[in-house]
Write an enzyme that holds these catalytic residues in place. Structure first.
Site, PDB file in Angstrom:
ATOM      1  N   ASP A 145     114.785 103.947  42.208  1.00 25.65           N
ATOM      2  CA  ASP A 145     113.027 104.014  42.676  1.00 25.65           C
ATOM      3  C   ASP A 145     112.218 105.556  42.240  1.00 25.65           C
ATOM      4  O   ASP A 145     112.931 106.667  42.689  1.00 25.65           O
ATOM      5  CB  ASP A 145     113.400 103.961  44.327  1.00 25.65           C
ATOM      6  CG  ASP A 145     112.953 102.073  44.702  1.00 25.65           C
ATOM      7  OD1 ASP A 145     112.882 101.512  43.645  1.00 25.65           O
ATOM      8  OD2 ASP A 145     113.303 102.062  45.551  1.00 25.65           O
ATOM      9  N   LEU A 146     111.372 105.395  41.791  1.00 24.60           N
ATOM     10  CA  LEU A 146     110.533 106.328  41.309  1.00 24.60           C
ATOM     11  C   LEU A 146     110.420 107.099  43.097  1.00 24.60           C
ATOM     12  O   LEU A 146     109.492 106.743  44.093  1.00 24.60           O
ATOM     13  CB  LEU A 146     108.685 106.174  41.289  1.00 24.60           C
ATOM     14  CG  LEU A 146     109.525 106.349  39.570  1.00 24.60           C
ATOM     15  CD1 LEU A 146     107.982 106.183  38.461  1.00 24.60           C
ATOM     16  CD2 LEU A 146     110.241 106.518  38.537  1.00 24.60           C
ATOM     17  N   ASP A 170     107.745  99.976  41.406  1.00 20.92           N
ATOM     18  CA  ASP A 170     108.240 100.863  41.043  1.00 20.92           C
ATOM     19  C   ASP A 170     109.712 100.995  41.299  1.00 20.92           C
ATOM     20  O   ASP A 170     110.175 102.196  40.789  1.00 20.92           O
ATOM     21  CB  ASP A 170     107.624 102.529  42.151  1.00 20.92           C
ATOM     22  CG  ASP A 170     108.432 102.372  43.605  1.00 20.92           C
ATOM     23  OD1 ASP A 170     108.879 101.196  43.375  1.00 20.92           O
ATOM     24  OD2 ASP A 170     108.647 103.792  43.794  1.00 20.92           O
TER      25      ASP A 170
END
Length: 447
Positions: free
Chosen positions: A298-299, A341
């Site tokens: 995940d960003l 994301d």
């Protein structure tokens, strides 16, 4: 020892070859031994025959074919890697045969064998990436046996000296018989290996698709054309390369493009394509007694980017992150967008150490990534770093099914985010462990 990755070496006793069923192991080793024997006899015949030695024109033809086949493999390596990964319990069809059959018509068998070895060696390092070595050795051996059988047909038909291109009706029949023999021997040897090494595979699966074999026939026919052109007009061979690549794209690329899905925002694979690729790769790993690595990430700043600069800026950051990830993975690894994301990386054949090495490279690159994004007020802003949190899992060490593998990686990802983000957490059989700075195998993964 044999090199199987960027920096990994495996002792001979640890090769996946030895985990094959006994009948399959004996079959593979026998084919390899026969191919080696044929090679030795071919070299001895060339050196001690009535017309001993290799002529200058044959060396030139060998060089032309070696360069052409290498260029072909390089230009088409992206297609070939995806197609090779898609093959599981069916023959993997490729167009190397066109260069090998052209060589059969132009060269002695003692030079055909090195061309086969060169093609598969180059493919192993540049096209297929990290894969199981004994499969490529076996494929090389099947090509040698098929070439030897085809060469015997050519000699029996009276085509003793090169070039052996068709010049009349009879020689055309002989060359077609040699091509049919080459195809049949190679096809039968591969099917035998599939059935012996994969007891659960059906005969229908092992035979593969008829369209795949039509591709092989087209390749053999093009090999005859290349040999004829090389004999009379060698400078036309580079022109035929365009035809070869067009054939490759038109006949082979659709085989995996039909099932492929590309995310319009990032250019990565879609979640639906990724979901179909994972079980196929796990089944392939079972067949090869191999492993599959999985990274879920995940960003960390994605919501902040969207809230501050707008969703278009978030899309640009996500696209840049996807490009950065693809730059750090190996040929044939699959990078997909599986959520807003959330990204995933499928790593066929990777051990835990390789999965963590790749994850750390990605993490370090994202931290230092500079992205210029468009803002909602029509201005631009620069993002200094797009850090991410990672969850890593390896099949079958921590999971027996696709769902278990994804759950293990997701759980590791959740632990990474709860532990401060911008970290890599690896799933263990019974728990997940955060990588520590003092672990020698990996670097520090926190800020």
């Amino acid at each position: 020892m044999i090199l199987i990755g960027r920096s990994s070496w495996v002792l001979p006793r640890q090769w996946k070859l030895w985990s094959l069923p006994r009948t399959a192991l004996a079959y593979v080793l026998a084919i390899d031994l026969i191919a080696l024997t044929i090679t030795t006899l071919a070299v001895r015949s060339t050196l001690s025959g009535p017309n001993s030695g290799v002529r200058h024109s044959e060396w030139v033809a060998f060089a032309v074919l070696a360069v052409a086949s290498t260029m072909h493999l390089e230009f088409a390596r992206g297609i070939e890697r995806r197609r090779e990964l898609a093959a599981n319990t069916s023959p993997h069809t490729n167009l190397k045969c066109l260069w090998i059959f052209a060589a059969l018509l132009l060269l002695p068998l003692s030079l055909v064998v090195p061309l086969v070895v060169l093609a598969y060696t180059y493919s192993w390092f540049r096209v297929y990436g990290r894969t199981v070595a004994h499969r490529k050795v076996f494929s090389t051996a099947t090509y040698v046996l098929a070439s030897a059988a085809a060469a015997a047909v050519l000699r029996a038909g009276g085509l003793l000296d090169a070039p052996r291109v068709p010049t009349g009706f009879w020689t055309l029949l002989v060359v077609l018989a040699a091509a049919a023999t080459w195809w049949l021997v190679n096809y039968a040897l591969v099917i035998g290996a599939i059935l012996l090494s994969t007891p659960d595979a059906t005969a229908r699966d092992a035979l593969g698709e008829l369209s795949d074999q039509i591709v092989v026939c087209a390749g053999l026919g093009l090999g005859v054309a290349i040999a004829a052109v090389q004999t009379s007009y060698p400078w036309v061979v580079p022109v035929l390369m365009v035809t070869v690549l067009a054939l490759h794209r038109d006949l082979l690329l659709p085989q995996y493009q039909r099932a492929a899905g590309i995310d319009s925002t990032t250019g990565l694979a879609t979640s639906s394509y990724w979901a179909s690729a994972v079980p196929a790769e796990l089944a392939r790993a079972d067949t090869l007694r191999s492993t599959v690595g999985l990274l879920m990430l995940d960003l960390d700043r994605f919501k902040e980017i969207n809230d501050t600069y707008g969703h278009p800026a978030g899309d640009e950051a996500l696209r840049a992150a996807g490009e950065a990830i693809r730059a750090e993975v190996r040929n044939g690894d699959l990078v997909a967008r599986v959520g807003g994301d959330e990204l995933a990386v499928l790593l066929p054949g990777a051990f835990e150490s390789e999965v963590l090495e790749i994850a750390e490279r990605i993490r370090a690159r994202l931290v230092t990534l500079t992205v210029s994004v468009s803002t909602t007020d029509r201005g631009t802003a620069t993002l200094d770093g797009v850090p991410a949190s990672f969850g890593a899992a390896v099949y079958p060490a921590v999971a027996n099914t696709m769902d278990q593998l994804i759950l293990a990686a997701d759980d590791a990802l959740l632990r990474a985010k709860r532990s401060g983000r911008n970290q890599i957490v690896v799933a263990r059989p019974n728990h997940s462990e955060k990588l520590q700075p003092d672990e020698p195998a990996e670097q520090t993964v926190s800020d």
